[in-house]
Design a protein around this motif. Structure first.
Motif, mmCIF file in Angstrom:
data_model
loop_
_atom_site.group_PDB
_atom_site.id
_atom_site.type_symbol
_atom_site.label_atom_id
_atom_site.label_comp_id
_atom_site.label_asym_id
_atom_site.label_seq_id
_atom_site.Cartn_x
_atom_site.Cartn_y
_atom_site.Cartn_z
ATOM 1 N N GLN A 12 37.006 69.965 49.020
ATOM 2 C CA GLN A 12 37.152 70.919 47.922
ATOM 3 C C GLN A 12 36.360 72.204 48.127
ATOM 4 O O GLN A 12 36.562 73.173 47.409
ATOM 5 C CB GLN A 12 36.697 70.271 46.611
ATOM 6 N N ILE A 13 35.431 72.206 49.083
ATOM 7 C CA ILE A 13 34.537 73.356 49.249
ATOM 8 C C ILE A 13 34.790 73.999 50.611
ATOM 9 O O ILE A 13 34.609 73.357 51.640
ATOM 10 C CB ILE A 13 33.068 72.925 49.152
ATOM 11 N N PRO A 14 35.196 75.252 50.658
ATOM 12 C CA PRO A 14 35.441 75.884 51.953
ATOM 13 C C PRO A 14 34.146 76.137 52.707
ATOM 14 O O PRO A 14 33.101 76.374 52.110
ATOM 15 C CB PRO A 14 36.107 77.213 51.568
ATOM 16 N N VAL A 15 34.224 76.068 54.037
ATOM 17 C CA VAL A 15 33.069 76.425 54.857
ATOM 18 C C VAL A 15 32.788 77.906 54.662
ATOM 19 O O VAL A 15 33.692 78.738 54.694
ATOM 20 C CB VAL A 15 33.335 76.116 56.335
ATOM 21 N N SER A 16 31.540 78.229 54.421
ATOM 22 C CA SER A 16 31.155 79.618 54.170
ATOM 23 C C SER A 16 30.697 80.270 55.465
ATOM 24 O O SER A 16 30.088 79.635 56.309
ATOM 25 C CB SER A 16 30.014 79.665 53.158
ATOM 26 N N ASP A 17 31.014 81.531 55.629
ATOM 27 C CA ASP A 17 30.417 82.287 56.727
ATOM 28 C C ASP A 17 30.065 83.674 56.208
ATOM 29 O O ASP A 17 30.761 84.246 55.396
ATOM 30 C CB ASP A 17 31.343 82.372 57.945
ATOM 31 N N GLY A 18 28.941 84.168 56.656
ATOM 32 C CA GLY A 18 28.539 85.532 56.329
ATOM 33 C C GLY A 18 27.493 85.660 55.258
ATOM 34 O O GLY A 18 26.908 86.719 55.100
ATOM 35 N N ARG A 153 23.974 78.965 66.534
ATOM 36 C CA ARG A 153 25.219 79.619 66.885
ATOM 37 C C ARG A 153 24.880 80.935 67.571
ATOM 38 O O ARG A 153 23.739 81.392 67.539
ATOM 39 C CB ARG A 153 26.073 79.865 65.632
ATOM 40 N N ALA A 154 25.881 81.567 68.160
ATOM 41 C CA ALA A 154 25.634 82.812 68.885
ATOM 42 C C ALA A 154 25.074 83.891 67.980
ATOM 43 O O ALA A 154 24.275 84.727 68.408
ATOM 44 C CB ALA A 154 26.930 83.290 69.546
ATOM 45 N N ASP A 155 25.470 83.876 66.713
ATOM 46 C CA ASP A 155 25.035 84.926 65.797
ATOM 47 C C ASP A 155 24.485 84.348 64.500
ATOM 48 O O ASP A 155 24.667 84.909 63.421
ATOM 49 C CB ASP A 155 26.186 85.881 65.490
ATOM 50 N N GLY A 156 23.829 83.200 64.589
ATOM 51 C CA GLY A 156 23.238 82.617 63.390
ATOM 52 C C GLY A 156 23.062 81.120 63.523
ATOM 53 O O GLY A 156 22.759 80.609 64.610
ATOM 54 N N VAL A 170 27.921 74.905 56.753
ATOM 55 C CA VAL A 170 27.863 76.306 56.350
ATOM 56 C C VAL A 170 27.376 77.146 57.519
ATOM 57 O O VAL A 170 26.320 76.874 58.101
ATOM 58 C CB VAL A 170 26.907 76.490 55.150
ATOM 59 N N ASP A 171 28.138 78.166 57.887
ATOM 60 C CA ASP A 171 27.706 79.128 58.899
ATOM 61 C C ASP A 171 26.990 80.280 58.209
ATOM 62 O O ASP A 171 27.480 80.818 57.209
ATOM 63 C CB ASP A 171 28.902 79.675 59.676
ATOM 64 N N THR A 172 25.843 80.662 58.738
ATOM 65 C CA THR A 172 25.068 81.736 58.116
ATOM 66 C C THR A 172 24.447 82.630 59.180
ATOM 67 O O THR A 172 23.986 82.150 60.216
ATOM 68 C CB THR A 172 23.949 81.163 57.220
ATOM 69 N N PRO A 173 24.430 83.945 58.940
ATOM 70 C CA PRO A 173 23.726 84.843 59.856
ATOM 71 C C PRO A 173 22.226 84.878 59.623
ATOM 72 O O PRO A 173 21.487 85.439 60.430
ATOM 73 C CB PRO A 173 24.351 86.198 59.542
ATOM 74 N N LEU A 174 21.783 84.293 58.498
ATOM 75 C CA LEU A 174 20.350 84.270 58.218
ATOM 76 C C LEU A 174 20.014 83.029 57.401
ATOM 77 O O LEU A 174 20.499 82.853 56.283
ATOM 78 C CB LEU A 174 19.915 85.517 57.446
ATOM 79 N N LEU A 175 19.157 82.200 57.965
ATOM 80 C CA LEU A 175 18.661 80.994 57.306
ATOM 81 C C LEU A 175 17.266 81.293 56.773
ATOM 82 O O LEU A 175 16.385 81.718 57.529
ATOM 83 C CB LEU A 175 18.614 79.842 58.311
ATOM 84 N N VAL A 176 17.043 81.055 55.487
ATOM 85 C CA VAL A 176 15.742 81.327 54.877
ATOM 86 C C VAL A 176 15.142 80.019 54.380
ATOM 87 O O VAL A 176 15.737 79.323 53.561
ATOM 88 C CB VAL A 176 15.859 82.323 53.697
ATOM 89 N N GLY A 177 13.960 79.702 54.879
ATOM 90 C CA GLY A 177 13.224 78.542 54.409
ATOM 91 C C GLY A 177 12.365 78.915 53.217
ATOM 92 O O GLY A 177 11.392 79.668 53.365
ATOM 93 N N ALA A 178 12.745 78.414 52.045
ATOM 94 C CA ALA A 178 11.951 78.599 50.820
ATOM 95 C C ALA A 178 11.658 77.221 50.243
ATOM 96 O O ALA A 178 11.580 77.049 49.022
ATOM 97 C CB ALA A 178 12.711 79.461 49.824
ATOM 98 N N ALA A 335 23.517 94.371 59.608
ATOM 99 C CA ALA A 335 23.441 93.082 60.305
ATOM 100 C C ALA A 335 22.362 92.244 59.644
ATOM 101 O O ALA A 335 21.172 92.480 59.831
ATOM 102 C CB ALA A 335 23.128 93.295 61.788
ATOM 103 N N THR A 336 22.770 91.250 58.848
ATOM 104 C CA THR A 336 21.833 90.518 58.000
ATOM 105 C C THR A 336 20.712 89.855 58.782
ATOM 106 O O THR A 336 19.551 89.936 58.415
ATOM 107 C CB THR A 336 22.606 89.449 57.199
ATOM 108 N N GLY A 337 21.037 89.171 59.867
ATOM 109 C CA GLY A 337 20.031 88.447 60.634
ATOM 110 C C GLY A 337 19.530 89.197 61.846
ATOM 111 O O GLY A 337 18.997 88.588 62.778
ATOM 112 N N ASP A 338 19.699 90.497 61.848
ATOM 113 C CA ASP A 338 19.312 91.342 62.972
ATOM 114 C C ASP A 338 17.845 91.143 63.340
ATOM 115 O O ASP A 338 16.956 91.125 62.481
ATOM 116 C CB ASP A 338 19.563 92.798 62.563
ATOM 117 N N ALA A 339 17.576 91.004 64.653
ATOM 118 C CA ALA A 339 16.220 90.731 65.119
ATOM 119 C C ALA A 339 15.257 91.848 64.746
ATOM 120 O O ALA A 339 14.079 91.600 64.457
ATOM 121 C CB ALA A 339 16.226 90.522 66.636
ATOM 122 N N VAL A 340 15.742 93.078 64.748
ATOM 123 C CA VAL A 340 14.873 94.209 64.391
ATOM 124 C C VAL A 340 14.439 94.086 62.936
ATOM 125 O O VAL A 340 13.267 94.302 62.595
ATOM 126 C CB VAL A 340 15.599 95.542 64.634
#
Length: 415
Positions: A12-18, A153-156, A170-178, A335-340
């Motif tokens: 029922q839940i689509p895989v999220s990306d971005g 992943r290559a970009d997250g 879930v695919d994500t460009p930025l993982l935040v540990g809170a 670029a959300t997870g950009d190294a800079v």
């Protein structure tokens, strides 16, 4: 309205990306989610508990001393409007040490502000955050849900999340540990942490005082650790009493008269007799400091980044500045997870983080050491703080949360 996804099957839940994936729906994680939503950024918030004030562990019995910068930030997030009626202003602060001369005082009038900070029960802040989360439009909330693995992943990252009825990827460009002091995200990212056990526990309660506390906050040190009394909206005082960890259970179990007498001995008679203590709650004290704030396509905020001694009440204040700085940098980047951007996040947080860590750890070691030779030096330091306006103003500014390069959301015109 934010969507809360619970009890649904994987199909029922689509895989999220971005979207930014925030693991941990406590006070800091929720604040970050709200800040990203306000900036028009898609995010997913993974909450281990059902999103109710009575189930979330961070919505506990503590009374938070919120710095002025923190209240500025919560106001801009639209959270403070839901919390301010439960808050009490702190306009004066008094710091002293038992058995030694000298005291340090801060006064909002000298700093040209209406208050240095506010006291707010953690449950009231949690309820305000939940109300604001309900109004988010770019946020999806998985609750109750649990992160069970991450893969690069290559970009997250791809995260595996147990939602009860199945597993969501879930695919994500930025993982935040809170996700708090014992952060699972921090461990999976391979970020080591330095741990110091103070062998102390905090006992949190409320008491009545013979003389009204009004708008004053008190911090008093002795050989057993710090004791604080904070103003509360209903006229009682929030008591924070540190005791040796191996004595905490026995102290918490004292009858009301014995517990009030202990608090009286530790705090003194500045507010007259202390009486009618409320329920006691015990919290162990550890210092857990991540050696890095970032990893590829990942960042840490709040207690996952640093859990500090509660002396000076800087824990949530520091964590909120983490969250607001990260949100500000994400909003400024395509670029959300950009190294800079992640490098900028670590660099921006370094002065505030390192200064607060040094203050917290150094103060507890210096102010509470039972060494008579230090007494004159401590007294002179308190007198210098009290008598030298430039030093007093600098300390007041830092105590209000304006250290280093704060996030724009906490600033006011005079800073």
């Amino acid at each position: 309205m934010a969507r809360i996804i619970q009890g649904m099957s994987f199909a029922q839940i689509p895989v999220s990306d971005g979207g930014v994936l925030i693991v941990g729906g406590g006070l800091v994680g929720a604040s970050l989610a709200i800040a990203l939503d306000a900036a028009g950024i898609d995010a997913i918030l993974v909450e281990a508990a059902a999103p109710r004030v009575d189930t979330l562990p961070s919505h506990d019995e503590r009374n938070l001393a919120l710095a002025r910068a923190t209240v500025n930030g919560l106001t801009r997030l639209g959270v403070w409007a839901h919390a301010r009626d439960a808050a009490a202003p702190i306009r004066r602060i008094h710091v002293s040490r038992a058995g030694e001369f000298g005291a340090a005082r801060l006064d909002a009038r000298e700093e040209g502000v209406d208050a240095l900070g506010w006291t707010l029960p953690a449950r009231a802040l949690g309820a305000a955050l939940l109300r604001r989360l309900d109004a988010c439009t770019r946020l999806r909330r998985l609750a109750p849900a649990r992160l069970i693995g991450i893969e690069p992943r290559a970009d997250g990252w791809q995260a595996r999340i147990d939602i009860g009825a199945g597993e969501l990827r879930v695919d994500t460009p930025l993982l935040v540990g809170a996700d708090g002091t014992d952060s699972q995200v921090r461990g999976w990212l391979g970020i080591e942490a330095d741990v110091h056990d103070y062998r102390q526990s905090l006992i949190v309660a409320t008491v009545a005082s013979e003389r009204p506390i009004e708008d004053r906050a008190f911090e008093r040190f002795d050989d057993g650790g710090p004791v604080a009394l904070l103003p509360l909206a209903q006229g009682r005082c929030g008591l924070v009493l540190s005791v040796p960890a191996d004595e905490a259970a026995a102290v918490a179990a004292l009858d009301d008269a014995a517990f009030a007498a202990l608090a009286q001995r530790r705090f003194g008679w500045r507010l007259g007799r202390l009486s009618r203590p409320g329920r006691r709650h015990v919290y162990p004290i550890r210092r857990v400091v991540a050696r890095r704030l970032t990893a590829p396509y990942a960042a840490l905020v709040g207690n996952a980044a640093q859990t500090i001694h509660p002396i000076g009440a800087q824990g949530f204040n520091l964590g909120l500045r983490d969250a607001l700085t990260l949100a500000e940098l994400i909003a400024a980047s395509a670029a959300t997870g950009d190294a800079v951007r992640l490098h900028d996040y670590a660099a921006r947080r370094a002065p505030d983080r390192e200064g607060t860590l040094a203050m917290s750890h150094g103060l507890i070691r210096l102010a509470c050491l039972a060494q008579p030779a230090l007494a004159p030096l401590r007294s002179l330091a308190l007198l210098a703080w009290d008598r030298l306006p430039p030093l007093r103003h600098a300390l007041a500014r830092r105590g209000m949360g304006f250290r280093g390069r704060p996030p724009r959301a906490v600033l006011e015109d005079w800073t």
